[in-house]
Each structure stands twice: as structure tokens, then as C-alpha cells.
Design an enzyme around this catalytic site. Structure first.
Site, PDB file in Angstrom:
ATOM      1  N   PRO A 152       0.906  -1.420  -0.012  1.00 17.85           N
ATOM      2  CA  PRO A 152      -0.040   0.114   0.046  1.00 17.85           C
ATOM      3  C   PRO A 152       0.979   1.408  -0.047  1.00 17.85           C
ATOM      4  CG  PRO A 152      -0.868  -1.625   1.447  1.00 17.85           C
ATOM      5  CD  PRO A 152       0.390  -2.156   1.187  1.00 17.85           C
ATOM      6  N   TYR A 153       1.863   1.431   0.676  1.00 12.01           N
ATOM      7  CA  TYR A 153       2.664   2.305   0.899  1.00 12.01           C
ATOM      8  C   TYR A 153       3.690   2.515  -0.328  1.00 12.01           C
ATOM      9  CZ  TYR A 153       6.401   5.454   2.903  1.00 12.01           C
ATOM     10  OH  TYR A 153       7.309   6.524   3.173  1.00 12.01           O
ATOM     11  N   ALA A 154       4.116   1.852  -0.721  1.00 10.23           N
ATOM     12  CA  ALA A 154       5.154   1.827  -2.071  1.00 10.23           C
ATOM     13  C   ALA A 154       4.333   2.006  -3.132  1.00 10.23           C
ATOM     14  CB  ALA A 154       5.774   0.428  -1.954  1.00 10.23           C
ATOM     15  N   THR A 156       1.689   3.975  -3.316  1.00 13.59           N
ATOM     16  CA  THR A 156       1.628   5.600  -3.266  1.00 13.59           C
ATOM     17  C   THR A 156       3.075   6.368  -3.571  1.00 13.59           C
ATOM     18  OG1 THR A 156       2.378   6.085  -1.187  1.00 13.59           O
ATOM     19  CG2 THR A 156       0.051   5.172  -1.475  1.00 13.59           C
TER      20      THR A 156
END
Length: 244
Positions: A152-154, A156
Site C-alpha cells: 500500500p505504501y510503496a 503511493t
């Protein structure tokens, strides 16, 4: 204040990499606008640290995903110091989860800050940064490391990298560089939160330098891109100690 003073806005400048970056740029002679989202006390401490060393700084609250608030942030920089030369967009949030278990509401909240926030900040920067200036966004080395739970973070931050590459070309003829810094594991509260000692030690050992990065390591990269690194443009700089 000298009319030759350069001015930097640092979003997320009250803590971690953002604060160290604000202090590093102030040491290079920048007047610094320290942006924060909610922790007024931490932002005041960052300003005090800079002014205590003879630098110039003010703290300004703004949600980076709110266009009117970011516009007001830039207004304050121009009104207080006379213009904007460098924008360092450090503000971001971290949400980790295996893809099969993603909370979509949490994902949307992170997208709002990390993706929409970058569009909002870069939009004002593209309009207002003076010639000879720099726009510096933040990504992560987690995507290249392919760490489970970081999708999820990567994702973005992959969007942030794409924005930087394209914005650099959209600013052709303006003498403004646009780059993205992608740290690896760095000893900040954001990274250390929720990790046990064994996990931290294992991740520190991945680098050939056998340690975690420090906020100051990343701030040095930003200072180079904000100052002498004028021939670096449209790039992603992976500041991770050689992990990838």
C-alpha cells in the site's frame, strides 16, 4: 534579511527527516518555512533550534492535501521572506498491510496525504518556485526491496516518482530541477514504530554499511539537490546505504 537569501518550504518539517532537513538547509543559509500538520509544539521546537543557531524560520500549519491551506502556506513564505526557491515535500503517512488484508478506508486516507498531497504541493511549487530553484519530493526504497506488507505504501510512492519525472519535463525552460529522494530504512519514529529489536537489527544488517540510515544522512542528499546539484534533474535518488 538580505534580498539574496534563498527560501525553502519543508513540509513535514517538525520531526524526523523533515526536521533534520529544515535544520540542514538553514545551516546553508536558507530561510525556512517549517510546515506541520498537527504537532504545534514539535514545529515550535524545530523553529527554535534553527533560530537558536542564528537562522531564520517560521512554522506554518497546513494539511498538504488541502489546496487552500497549501496556497496559504506559500503565501506566508512569500510574505515573510520574499519568495520561494526550494520546496522539500517530506510530509507523508505510512500504512502497512498484506494486500489480502488491506483496509480500504486506511488506504484511501494514505492516498489522500501521499498522492493527492504531492499533487497539491507540487502544483503550488510549479507555479511559485523562482528560477534556479528546486522541487524535491520523497519516495521510498521499499518498493525495490519488495518487503511484504509494504505494497500500500510503496504504491503511493511509485505515484510520487512518476509525478517528479513528468514535472521535471513540464518545467522545461524555467531553470527549476525536480527530483525524488527514496530513503531506505532510516531511524525515525515513523520507521521504528511497532518494530521489535530483532526486526530493526535485521533490517540494519541489510546494508553493506551495516546500520540504519539517520535523518542527517538523508538531509545531506536534499541539501545537495537544493544547492550545488543543478545537473541532477528528473531523477530518483535511492539513499539507502546500498541495500538496492
Amino acid at each position: 534579511m538580505s534580498t539574496n537569501t534563498r527560501v525553502a518550504i519543508v513540509t513535514g518539517g517538525s520531526r524526523g527527516i523533515g526536521r533534520r532537513t529544515a535544520e540542514r538547509l538553514a545551516a546553508d543559509g536558507f530561510a525556512v518555512v517549517v510546515n506541520y500538520a498537527g504537532n504545534e509544539a514539535a514545529a515550535a521546537e524545530a523553529v527554535e533550534a534553527i533560530t537558536g543557531e542564528g537562522g531564520q524560520a517560521v512554522a506554518v500549519r497546513a494539511d498538504v492535501a488541502e489546496a487552500a491551506e497549501v496556497e496559504a502556506l506559500f503565501d506566508t513564505a512569500e510574505r515573510t521572506f520574499g519568495g520561494v526557491d526550494v520546496v522539500v515535500h517530506c510530509a507523508g503517512v505510512l500504512y502497512l498491510s498484506p494486500i489480502a488484508e488491506v483496509d480500504l478506508d486506511a488506504l484511501d486516507r494514505m492516498h489522500r496525504t501521499n498522492i493527492r498531497g504531492t499533487f497539491v504541493v507540487d502544483q503550488q511549487a510549479a507555479r511559485r518556485v523562482r528560477g534556479g530553484g528546486a522541487i524535491i519530493n520523497f519516495s521510498t526504497s521499499a518498493g525495490k526491496l519488495a518487503i511484504p506488507g509494504y505494497a500500500p505504501y510503496a504504491a503511493t510512492k511509485a505515484a510520487v516518482e512518476a509525478m517528479g519525472l513528468i514535472l521535471a519535463r513540464e518545467l522545461r525552460g524555467r531553470d527549476i530541477t525536480v527530483n525524488t529522494v527514496a530513503p531506505g530504512p532510516t531511524a525515525t519514529a515513523l520507521f521504528l514504530d511497532g518494530k521489535d529489536e530483532a526486526t530493526v537489527a535485521r533490517m540494519a544488517g541489510q546494508s553493506p554499511l551495516e546500520r540504519l540510515g539517520e535523518p542527517g544522512d538523508i538531509a545531506e542528499v536534499v541539501a545537495f539537490l537544493a544547492g550545488p546539484g543543478r545537473w541532477i534533474n528528473g531523477q530518483v535518488i535511492r539513499a539507502n546505504g546500498g541495500i538496492v
